[in-house]
Enzyme design. Sequence first.
Site, PDB file in Angstrom:
ATOM      1  N   LYS A 125       0.811  -1.217   0.000  1.00  0.00           N
ATOM      2  CA  LYS A 125       0.000   0.000   0.000  1.00  0.00           C
ATOM      3  C   LYS A 125       0.846   1.270   0.000  1.00  0.00           C
ATOM      4  O   LYS A 125       0.415   2.311  -0.490  1.00  0.00           O
ATOM      5  CB  LYS A 125      -0.933   0.009   1.210  1.00  0.00           C
ATOM      6  CG  LYS A 125      -1.999  -1.082   1.173  1.00  0.00           C
ATOM      7  CD  LYS A 125      -3.048  -0.807   0.115  1.00  0.00           C
ATOM      8  CE  LYS A 125      -4.191  -1.819   0.160  1.00  0.00           C
ATOM      9  NZ  LYS A 125      -5.156  -1.591  -0.947  1.00  0.00           N
ATOM     10  N   GLU A 172      -9.749   5.873   2.831  1.00  0.00           N
ATOM     11  CA  GLU A 172     -10.587   4.826   3.402  1.00  0.00           C
ATOM     12  C   GLU A 172      -9.695   3.613   3.586  1.00  0.00           C
ATOM     13  O   GLU A 172      -8.715   3.448   2.877  1.00  0.00           O
ATOM     14  CB  GLU A 172     -11.747   4.497   2.469  1.00  0.00           C
ATOM     15  CG  GLU A 172     -11.393   3.523   1.336  1.00  0.00           C
ATOM     16  CD  GLU A 172     -10.347   4.048   0.367  1.00  0.00           C
ATOM     17  OE1 GLU A 172     -10.423   5.246   0.032  1.00  0.00           O
ATOM     18  OE2 GLU A 172      -9.459   3.285  -0.040  1.00  0.00           O
ATOM     19  N   SER A 218       1.650  -9.651  -0.660  1.00  0.00           N
ATOM     20  CA  SER A 218       1.315  -8.223  -0.640  1.00  0.00           C
ATOM     21  C   SER A 218       1.571  -7.555   0.706  1.00  0.00           C
ATOM     22  O   SER A 218       1.785  -6.348   0.766  1.00  0.00           O
ATOM     23  CB  SER A 218      -0.137  -8.029  -1.052  1.00  0.00           C
ATOM     24  OG  SER A 218      -0.997  -8.765  -0.199  1.00  0.00           O
TER      25      SER A 218
END
Lengths: 267, 407
Positions: B100, B122, B389
Amino acid sequence: METKTGSRIAATFARLREAGETGVCPYVTVGYPELDTVGRVGPALVAGGAAMIELGIPFSDPLADGATVQHSSHVALTNGVTVATCLEAARDLRHKGVDVPLIFMGYFNPLLSYGLERFAAACAEAGADGVIVPDLPPDESGDLREALQRHGLDLIFMLAPTSTDAQIAAVARQASGFVYCVSLTGVTGARDRLSQQLPGFISRVRQHTDLPLVVGFGISTPEHVAEAGKLAEAVAVGSAVIKRLGETPRERQPDEMEAFIRYLRGA
Amino acid sequence: MTSMTTGRPPAAALPDERGRFGQFGGTYAPVTLLPAIEELREAYDAARRDPEFQAELERLLATYVGRPTALYYAESLSREIGGAQIYLKREDLAHTGAHKINNALGQGLLAKRMGKPRVIAETGAGQHGVATATVCAMLGLECVVYMGEVDIARQSLNVFRMKLLGAEVRPVGTGSRTLKDAMNEAIRDWVTNVETTYYLIGSVAGMHPYPLMVRDFQSVIGRETRRQILEQAGRLPNAVVACVGGGSNAMGIFHPFVDDPGVELHGAEAAGLGIESGKHAATLSAGRVGVLHGSRSYVLQDDDGQIIEAHSIAAGLDYPGVGPEHSYLKDTGRATYHPITDAEALEGFKLLCRTEGIIPALESAHAVALGARLAADRSPDDIIVINLSGRGDKDMHTLAEALGVAL
């Protein structure tokens, strides 16, 4: 003979102009607080002098709405409301003699899921006059606009104070019926004061279109109506209507709605 | 221009000017946002072509994020599976512990460049919230993160991290109280505060240009993987595997391989308690085409077009929509999407912990489970890259509960 759909909106604005009146257009979420509420209060709204009625098609994710309308959508969905129910509500109002324009207001996905052509045909059959889709900007609206046009209905576009002149011009090219001017940058919901940006915004819109203008979002008092009425042909009142409906016992809702519309009109 | 091998436009040519990937994508947004979206498109378009912006991004990716992340040959896992050779792209080693940060850094720099002092985001699993809070702290931007109450409860460690980093975490109590509703609230905030606020979307979802922009910022994963596997194995992999919620880590690793027809692309969707149970988040496997959060894509919805609440043990996959480019890849057959249940993800989780000493995020564990399954049917000459991830620290409470352990 029944008035042709599409011309009902024009006739309403002609009548308002002649009377020198600001139209008050209440918004009710179909199925809130109960499944049959719209059918029961619709005639009362007209008796109180509503110029048009906006019928809200509830959606699970109403991202342009504030807490009041969002809650009403949630309750309506819990009550089992679907697009079909909303069409039935319009049909019911016509059977009860409601002759003001009926405008559906709903998010795009339920309409897409129902089928755009099927929805447009059903709207015309049910006696609706126009459709507002808060999450469908002009660039994405081609399919729905064409379907509605084929059935003599208007796709009503929204503009906001943040809209650029190019965006206003694009709406002016495609719009029919009227243009819905969002009074503020924000979600639906009653506010204490109208935005100071409103006069400048409305005059920018006037430069691009001769269509009637309806100001919505944040309108909840006769003072708001009078103030917005100096700028636009009509106002839309949503959250304030929804809030009253939710707070009023079932049997008193028609009287309360009639009185509230009269109050807003200053009549 | 079309590719000689696939007959389709090359991957880099999509989306088109309107943000479309075939029938998917677009801009279905409230009118108040349109000017801001246009401003963002223009700003991103300029930044994308600005060598100074790109150099600054690259510098921070290297020195702050810690890129390139490793491509690790998982020898023990490969031996245990007894099929293809498995490599792990170690996004869990990036700063803040997940992919991210790549996107948060890129968009944070863009917000700064656009002169927006306030950033909203969000988050589901919290990794995007942590990454955004991190970047905002570093760049001196105000940060507000919307998070569903359900996710706040199951991701308390990340909520604490965000607060430590100076972000305000706003609980969302509407709807399913997960990622979808956090996104609704973030959009409402943006509609209201559009003039001062930058909305930093965490996935390849939302209205154009977000799916394009987030893909671009995450494509660093695939570009590195491509270079690293060529160095380490001397050839491209047979398959690339990643988990898909909104789909940003998957798009990031898929994108640089899309025009390589020999590289299969596989996405692991969260099948929750099983697709037939109705409690899942397998949008591409079980959804219909619709419009949610500004773009046309596959969506979990009922017969009336109402959005269905998603379920996954992994908060970051608990989303009823998916990025429009994934819908395009699915419909064109370029990528294949597989449902992986909570139970299978837990097995994938335990497998990786046991064989490699790596604790994956529950999201990534879906990819591990799928990758292990695919690898089992292949020969040892085959190479499969699994995108890991993120790391699993944030999931300890959820895992302890699922595994029946009292902490």
